[in-house]
Scaffold this active site. Sequence first.
Site, PDB file in Angstrom:
ATOM      1  N   ARG A   1      78.141 -47.520 -81.228  1.00  0.00           N
ATOM      2  CA  ARG A   1      78.019 -46.753 -82.467  1.00  0.00           C
ATOM      3  C   ARG A   1      79.338 -46.075 -82.852  1.00  0.00           C
ATOM      4  NH1 ARG A   1      72.032 -43.936 -81.953  1.00  0.00           N
ATOM      5  NH2 ARG A   1      70.945 -45.466 -83.237  1.00  0.00           N
TER       6      ARG A   1
ATOM      7  N   LYS B   1      59.806 -44.781 -76.492  1.00  0.00           N
ATOM      8  CA  LYS B   1      59.253 -43.896 -77.533  1.00  0.00           C
ATOM      9  C   LYS B   1      57.952 -44.502 -78.062  1.00  0.00           C
ATOM     10  CE  LYS B   1      63.734 -42.221 -79.224  1.00  0.00           C
ATOM     11  NZ  LYS B   1      64.656 -42.277 -80.371  1.00  0.00           N
TER      12      LYS B   1
ATOM     13  N   GLY C   1      69.735 -47.957 -79.953  1.00  0.00           N
ATOM     14  CA  GLY C   1      70.719 -47.537 -78.950  1.00  0.00           C
ATOM     15  C   GLY C   1      70.563 -48.264 -77.625  1.00  0.00           C
TER      16      GLY C   1
HETATM   17  C1  3PG Z   1      68.622 -42.752 -83.021  1.00  0.00           C
HETATM   18  O1  3PG Z   1      69.229 -42.766 -81.958  1.00  0.00           O
HETATM   19  O2  3PG Z   1      67.593 -43.414 -83.210  1.00  0.00           O
HETATM   20  C2  3PG Z   1      69.204 -41.975 -84.151  1.00  0.00           C
HETATM   21  O3  3PG Z   1      70.443 -41.452 -83.812  1.00  0.00           O
HETATM   22  C3  3PG Z   1      68.255 -40.890 -84.605  1.00  0.00           C
HETATM   23  O4  3PG Z   1      67.989 -40.002 -83.574  1.00  0.00           O
HETATM   24  P1  3PG Z   1      66.602 -39.256 -83.536  1.00  0.00           P
HETATM   25  O5  3PG Z   1      65.558 -40.307 -83.256  1.00  0.00           O
HETATM   26  O6  3PG Z   1      66.702 -38.230 -82.429  1.00  0.00           O
HETATM   27  O7  3PG Z   1      66.381 -38.605 -84.872  1.00  0.00           O
HETATM   28 MG    MG Z   2      66.787 -43.999 -80.846  1.00  0.00          MG
END
Ligand code: 3PG
Ligand code: MG
Length: 404
Positions: A38, A195, A355
């Site tokens: 990134r 997540k 990421g």
């Molecule tokens: C991510 O890594 O998905 C983005 O940078 C957004 O981060 P967040 O999900 O903590 O808002």
């Molecule tokens: Mg993320």
Amino acid sequence: MTVSVQRMTDLALADRRVMIREDLNVPVKDGIVTSDVRIRAAVPTIEHALKARARVILLAHLGRPEEGVPAEEFSLAPVAARLSELLGRNVRLEKSWLDGVKCEPGEVVLCENVRFNKGEKKNDERLSRRMAQLCDIFVMDAFGTAHRAEASTHGVARFAPVACAGPLLVNELVALETALENPARPMIAIVGGSKVSTKLTVLEALLAKVDQLIVGGGIANTFLAAAGHPVGKSLHEPDMIDIARKLMDESKRRDTGVAGGGSVIPLPTDVVVAREFSEQAEADVKPVGAVGQGEMILDIGPDTAERFAGLLARAGTIVWNGPLGVFEFDQFGEGTHTLAQAIARSPAFSLAGGGDTLAAIEKYQLEEDISYISTGGGAFLEFVEGKKLPAVAILEARAAGAGT
Ligand code: 3PG
Ligand code: MG
């Protein structure tokens, strides 16, 4: 591109205070950035502004700190260090910046984690106005955070004298739009990662678009539980089991249209388990029905990985977000490795984002073999889902002459 926004590359930047929101949310271990994809993606935008002799003020977040409580573990210091190396010049990290930032033309300053400020996540108007006062031109370039309506991604764009899109954001929107407009079939999405609750609803929308959906990580565990398999101590969400079951039932009524492809949501038949979550944990392969109470699923098993790889070999389009297991530990990385290689080898047009996904692609050195790599995770998925990204919507509104 169907979106119409003002573009940074069309503006005169010399001497201007150009505030650029980037997504520099990268993994950090022991104060060192472990994947700089990134950061590297943001470099051309920053270099463009520097070359134009702008006063470059960067905004970014790292992790999810408690607002109002600056914590060292969420400091952007490691990012400033890596960015300095990549730009070949010192990038000053400004700890306290809301009251004003000193920045000369041709200089670049990185403001400490925007999420240390109270009101950032809630898109607070007062905070947004304070940020807007620090610039002449606000540039939204953080595609990876464009799905968040926060003070530094949305509010500031309402009040800045000029609000525009940076080249990274524009490139992402154009590339994804082009790839998804008329995707070659069959289209397979792979959604993994930890997540769970944040992605389970996204899965619903994806299911309507794709021919097959491969789930991994915590999400797969929830589906396995919904299918009646024991998941032991595995990361999963009991609250989501009903939704997972509903998605599977609905998908069973559909024909995949994939010759020999099996079900719309193919589940693992074997998994890699361990009794503890650690780098030293011993890995065991088990059929899905045999996961013990004290065990946790940390990867898909070899048979499953082979079966999924076979599906990917026949795909026309592959959308990948999220690893299949805990690939950071080698003994739980084979599932992700096998699938990543299958994606790389597949003749399909492949899109990857997120990421952890980028970190996996980097680890297995497959960057050259993926058709398109996005810097977005959640933003990438929401775009694929067909949602309007709020940080883009506000730029469109500003371009159309509306203030908010
Ligand atoms: C991510 O890594 O998905 C983005 O940078 C957004 O981060 P967040 O999900 O903590 O808002
Ligand atoms: Mg993320």
